[in-house]
Write a protein that holds these residues in place. Structure first.
Motif, PDB file in Angstrom:
ATOM      1  N   GLU A  44      37.680  40.003  35.418  1.00 25.33           N
ATOM      2  CA  GLU A  44      38.617  38.889  35.321  1.00 25.33           C
ATOM      3  C   GLU A  44      38.621  38.123  36.640  1.00 25.33           C
ATOM      4  N   VAL A  45      38.497  36.811  36.528  1.00 27.67           N
ATOM      5  CA  VAL A  45      38.542  35.938  37.692  1.00 27.67           C
ATOM      6  C   VAL A  45      39.695  34.966  37.468  1.00 27.67           C
ATOM      7  N   THR A  53      40.343  34.611  42.650  1.00 30.78           N
ATOM      8  CA  THR A  53      40.666  36.012  42.893  1.00 30.78           C
ATOM      9  C   THR A  53      39.953  36.826  41.819  1.00 30.78           C
ATOM     10  N   PRO A  54      39.031  37.710  42.217  1.00 26.63           N
ATOM     11  CA  PRO A  54      38.661  38.125  43.580  1.00 26.63           C
ATOM     12  C   PRO A  54      37.773  37.081  44.258  1.00 26.63           C
ATOM     13  N   LYS A  55      37.577  37.271  45.552  1.00 22.08           N
ATOM     14  CA  LYS A  55      36.727  36.362  46.334  1.00 22.08           C
ATOM     15  C   LYS A  55      35.281  36.862  46.405  1.00 22.08           C
ATOM     16  N   LEU A  69      37.786  34.113  32.628  1.00 21.72           N
ATOM     17  CA  LEU A  69      38.225  33.122  33.599  1.00 21.72           C
ATOM     18  C   LEU A  69      39.593  32.596  33.214  1.00 21.72           C
ATOM     19  N   VAL A  70      40.587  32.886  34.049  1.00 24.66           N
ATOM     20  CA  VAL A  70      41.974  32.524  33.772  1.00 24.66           C
ATOM     21  C   VAL A  70      42.404  31.459  34.776  1.00 24.66           C
ATOM     22  N   ASN A  71      42.681  30.261  34.289  1.00 27.34           N
ATOM     23  CA  ASN A  71      43.105  29.170  35.175  1.00 27.34           C
ATOM     24  C   ASN A  71      44.630  29.155  35.250  1.00 27.34           C
ATOM     25  N   LYS A  72      45.158  29.675  36.349  1.00 24.65           N
ATOM     26  CA  LYS A  72      46.607  29.677  36.580  1.00 24.65           C
ATOM     27  C   LYS A  72      47.037  28.507  37.453  1.00 24.65           C
ATOM     28  N   GLY A  73      46.101  27.611  37.759  1.00 24.84           N
ATOM     29  CA  GLY A  73      46.401  26.450  38.580  1.00 24.84           C
ATOM     30  C   GLY A  73      46.886  25.281  37.743  1.00 24.84           C
ATOM     31  N   THR A 147      42.170  30.030  29.247  1.00 22.07           N
ATOM     32  CA  THR A 147      41.255  31.116  29.573  1.00 22.07           C
ATOM     33  C   THR A 147      39.922  30.824  28.896  1.00 22.07           C
ATOM     34  N   ALA A 148      38.822  31.107  29.575  1.00 19.01           N
ATOM     35  CA  ALA A 148      37.483  30.929  29.022  1.00 19.01           C
ATOM     36  C   ALA A 148      36.639  32.128  29.432  1.00 19.01           C
ATOM     37  N   GLU A 149      35.442  32.198  28.890  1.00 15.97           N
ATOM     38  CA  GLU A 149      34.536  33.301  29.214  1.00 15.97           C
ATOM     39  C   GLU A 149      33.137  32.777  29.475  1.00 15.97           C
TER      40      GLU A 149
END
Length: 182
Positions: A44-45, A53-55, A69-73, A147-149
């Protein structure tokens, strides 16, 4: 007016280029896309505004990884696999997409013939067949709150980066280290 037509012409030329249209013909020396069912693990990014996160991510050559891929922005972000030179080239493409109006701060607008009104496409020797797209197999755009993959099989040892190439994001620190070991 001249600048706008120049930008639109550049966007149209880019849209007609083989790199923009031949996603099926892309080849990457570090691997290839894979179906999620082939993944040996998931990573998970989380995308914040100007951060991942993570870097750092470590994988092994031959491994198939499913990136969640989770966009929390609050902004549109990209997850793109490649080396620094690939990212530099892709940043120029993304700048053209932004200048054409295709990329907004929070989303993507597919371009079509109507969006290129007033341009003489016949002067370029071709016709627009469909809209400009962001469809590289090593890259995915994720809208805010979504969220995408992306699933990828890494073929050989390499030092890569995962990055957001939306104009200004890479430069603001939205890049991470991806190490592929033997």
């Amino acid at each position: 007016m001249f600048l706008r037509k120049s930008v639109m012409l550049a966007a149209c030329v880019w849209a007609l280029s083989p790199l923009a249209w031949a996603s099926g013909t892309h080849s990457y020396d570090f691997g290839q896309p894979a179906p999620a069912a082939k993944a040996t693990r998931s990573v998970e990014v989380v995308m914040g505004d100007m951060s991942f996160t993570p870097k750092t991510i470590d994988v092994k050559a031959g491994e198939t990884v499913r990136f969640v891929l989770v966009n929390k922005g609050q902004l549109l972000h990209e997850f793109n696999l490649g080396d620094a030179a690939m990212h530099a080239r892709h940043q120029q493409e993304m700048l053209q997409m932004q200048q054409s109006g295709m990329l907004t701060p929070t989303g993507v607008k597919e371009m079509d013939h109507g969006d290129m009104a007033g341009m003489d496409h016949s002067a370029m020797g071709h016709e627009m067949k469909s809209g400009m797209k962001h469809d590289d197999p090593n890259s995915v755009l994720v809208e805010p709150g979504k969220t995408a993959e992306l699933t990828w099989t890494f073929s050989k040892a390499a030092n890569l980066e995962f990055a957001c190439n939306i104009p200004g994001h890479y430069q603001a620190g939205m890049v991470g280290k991806l190490t592929v070991s033997q």
